[in-house]
Scaffold this motif. Structure first.
Motif, short mmCIF file in Angstrom:
data_model
loop_
_atom_site.label_atom_id
_atom_site.label_comp_id
_atom_site.label_asym_id
_atom_site.label_seq_id
_atom_site.Cartn_x
_atom_site.Cartn_y
_atom_site.Cartn_z
N GLU A 33 0.84 -1.20 0.00
CA GLU A 33 0.00 0.00 0.00
C GLU A 33 0.88 1.25 0.00
OE1 GLU A 33 -3.02 2.09 -0.57
OE2 GLU A 33 -3.62 0.09 0.09
N ARG A 34 0.70 2.09 -1.03
CA ARG A 34 1.40 3.38 -1.08
C ARG A 34 0.56 4.38 -0.28
NH1 ARG A 34 5.33 3.51 -5.13
NH2 ARG A 34 5.05 5.76 -5.45
N TYR A 35 0.64 4.26 1.01
CA TYR A 35 -0.28 4.96 1.91
C TYR A 35 -0.19 6.47 1.80
CZ TYR A 35 3.97 5.31 4.71
OH TYR A 35 5.26 5.58 5.12
N TRP A 36 0.97 6.99 1.41
CA TRP A 36 1.15 8.45 1.33
C TRP A 36 0.34 9.06 0.18
CZ3 TRP A 36 4.65 4.64 0.42
CH2 TRP A 36 5.11 4.48 -0.89
N GLU A 37 -0.11 8.21 -0.75
CA GLU A 37 -0.94 8.72 -1.84
C GLU A 37 -2.39 8.91 -1.42
OE1 GLU A 37 -0.37 5.98 -5.04
OE2 GLU A 37 1.68 6.68 -5.46
N GLN A 38 -2.73 8.39 -0.24
CA GLN A 38 -4.07 8.55 0.35
C GLN A 38 -5.20 8.18 -0.61
OE1 GLN A 38 -4.62 12.25 2.48
NE2 GLN A 38 -2.86 11.85 3.78
N ASP A 39 -5.07 6.97 -1.14
CA ASP A 39 -6.11 6.44 -2.01
C ASP A 39 -7.44 6.36 -1.25
OD1 ASP A 39 -6.85 4.73 -4.51
OD2 ASP A 39 -7.48 3.50 -2.79
N PRO A 40 -8.55 6.78 -1.87
CA PRO A 40 -9.84 6.78 -1.16
C PRO A 40 -10.23 5.41 -0.59
CG PRO A 40 -10.00 8.08 -3.16
CD PRO A 40 -8.65 7.42 -3.19
N ASP A 41 -9.94 4.34 -1.33
CA ASP A 41 -10.28 3.02 -0.82
C ASP A 41 -9.49 2.71 0.44
OD1 ASP A 41 -12.14 2.44 -2.75
OD2 ASP A 41 -10.72 1.42 -4.07
N PHE A 42 -8.22 3.09 0.45
CA PHE A 42 -7.41 2.84 1.64
C PHE A 42 -7.87 3.72 2.80
CE2 PHE A 42 -3.61 3.62 4.31
CZ PHE A 42 -3.45 2.33 4.79
N LEU A 43 -8.24 4.96 2.53
CA LEU A 43 -8.71 5.85 3.60
C LEU A 43 -9.98 5.34 4.24
CD1 LEU A 43 -8.02 9.38 2.06
CD2 LEU A 43 -6.76 8.23 3.89
N ARG A 44 -10.78 4.60 3.49
CA ARG A 44 -11.98 4.00 4.09
C ARG A 44 -11.59 2.90 5.07
NH1 ARG A 44 -14.50 5.41 -0.89
NH2 ARG A 44 -13.70 3.58 -1.99
N ARG A 45 -10.46 2.25 4.81
CA ARG A 45 -9.99 1.21 5.74
C ARG A 45 -9.36 1.82 6.98
NH1 ARG A 45 -7.62 -0.46 0.80
NH2 ARG A 45 -9.00 -1.88 -0.34
N ASN A 46 -8.64 2.90 6.78
CA ASN A 46 -8.01 3.59 7.91
C ASN A 46 -7.92 5.08 7.61
OD1 ASN A 46 -6.68 4.33 10.21
ND2 ASN A 46 -4.70 3.51 9.59
N PRO A 47 -8.84 5.88 8.14
CA PRO A 47 -8.83 7.33 7.88
C PRO A 47 -7.54 8.01 8.32
CG PRO A 47 -10.93 6.65 8.83
CD PRO A 47 -10.01 5.47 8.93
N ALA A 48 -6.76 7.37 9.18
CA ALA A 48 -5.48 7.95 9.59
C ALA A 48 -4.43 7.85 8.49
CB ALA A 48 -4.97 7.26 10.86
N ALA A 49 -4.72 7.10 7.42
CA ALA A 49 -3.81 6.96 6.28
C ALA A 49 -2.47 6.38 6.70
CB ALA A 49 -3.64 8.29 5.56
N LYS A 50 -2.50 5.38 7.56
CA LYS A 50 -1.29 4.74 8.05
C LYS A 50 -1.37 3.24 7.82
CE LYS A 50 -0.11 5.79 12.25
NZ LYS A 50 -0.29 6.02 13.70
N VAL A 51 -0.21 2.64 7.62
CA VAL A 51 -0.11 1.18 7.60
C VAL A 51 0.60 0.76 8.88
CG1 VAL A 51 -0.16 0.86 5.11
CG2 VAL A 51 2.03 1.39 6.23
#
Length: 221
Positions: A32-50
């Protein structure tokens, strides 16, 4: 099957990976390229962290909370000791590495040398790199002091404290920033850790643009 959203050189992701593997929980790794703050990933973790772990129908974030959950739900093999005093010592050392070591060393070396390039944030700050290179000596000395008194970092049995420390040091070892000759007892401890089956996937990590050093996956250094 469990699914872990991770970044390969994140020490917090590696700590969770080690716990999952030690407890023989089959898991799919999703980079996960978390720094890109993909909307699908933000739904999993709004903090945008892995890391973010999908397991047992739950979506969980924060490596410390994930590891404690795994220990409670999958207690074998145990990564926490039985007595309150011993459990306190494990938690103290996990916090030491995930807070103090991370702030003073990992963020100064790994993040400057690797994360900035991967994220397109420019060049390393030489002052930070110099500070991290100086501070890691102190932490290796502290580990040696602990290991002179104990078989493992927190006591006589391997624990989550060892995985937390190994997670950070393995990322720094990948970029050649650990002087394993400083203390033989620390080098021997790490050799024991990285020879465990749980460490295999971590030793297989390949980061584009950052080749492994020759000793990285060598169990005998």
């Amino acid at each position: 099957m469990a699914k872990l959203y991770h970044f390969p050189l994140s020490p917090f992701c590696r700590k969770v990976r080690l716990c999952l593997a030690e407890k023989r929980i089959e898991c799919e790794l999703v980079e996960e390229r978390y720094w890109e703050q993909d909307p699908d990933f933000l739904r999993r973790n709004p903090a945008a962290k892995v890391p973010v772990l999908r397991l047992d129908g739950k979506t969980m974030a924060e490596s410390g909370a994930i590891c404690e959950y795994l220990e409670e739900v999958y207690p074998d093999p145990p990564l926490m000791p039985r007595t309150p005093d011993d459990r306190y010592e494990v938690r103290r050392l996990v916090a030491w590495f995930d807070d103090k070591f991370h702030h003073e060393v990992t963020s100064k070396l790994l993040y400057e040398r690797v994360n900035k390039k991967v994220m397109g944030l420019g060049y390393p700050d030489s002052k930070n790199v110099k500070a991290g290179a100086q501070k890691i000596k102190y932490h290796l000395d502290y580990m040696a002091w602990l290991l002179d008194q104990r078989r493992w970092l927190a006591g006589d049995a391997m624990s989550l404290a060892d995985f937390a420390a190994a997670a950070h040091l393995s990322t720094l070892d990948y970029i050649r920033d650990v002087d394993w000759n400083r203390h033989a007892v620390v080098k021997d401890w790490y050799a024991k850790i990285k020879s465990r089956p749980a460490f295999r996937s971590i030793l297989a990590d390949q980061i584009p643009g950052f080749p492994q050093p020759a000793h990285y996956a060598d169990l005998d250094f």
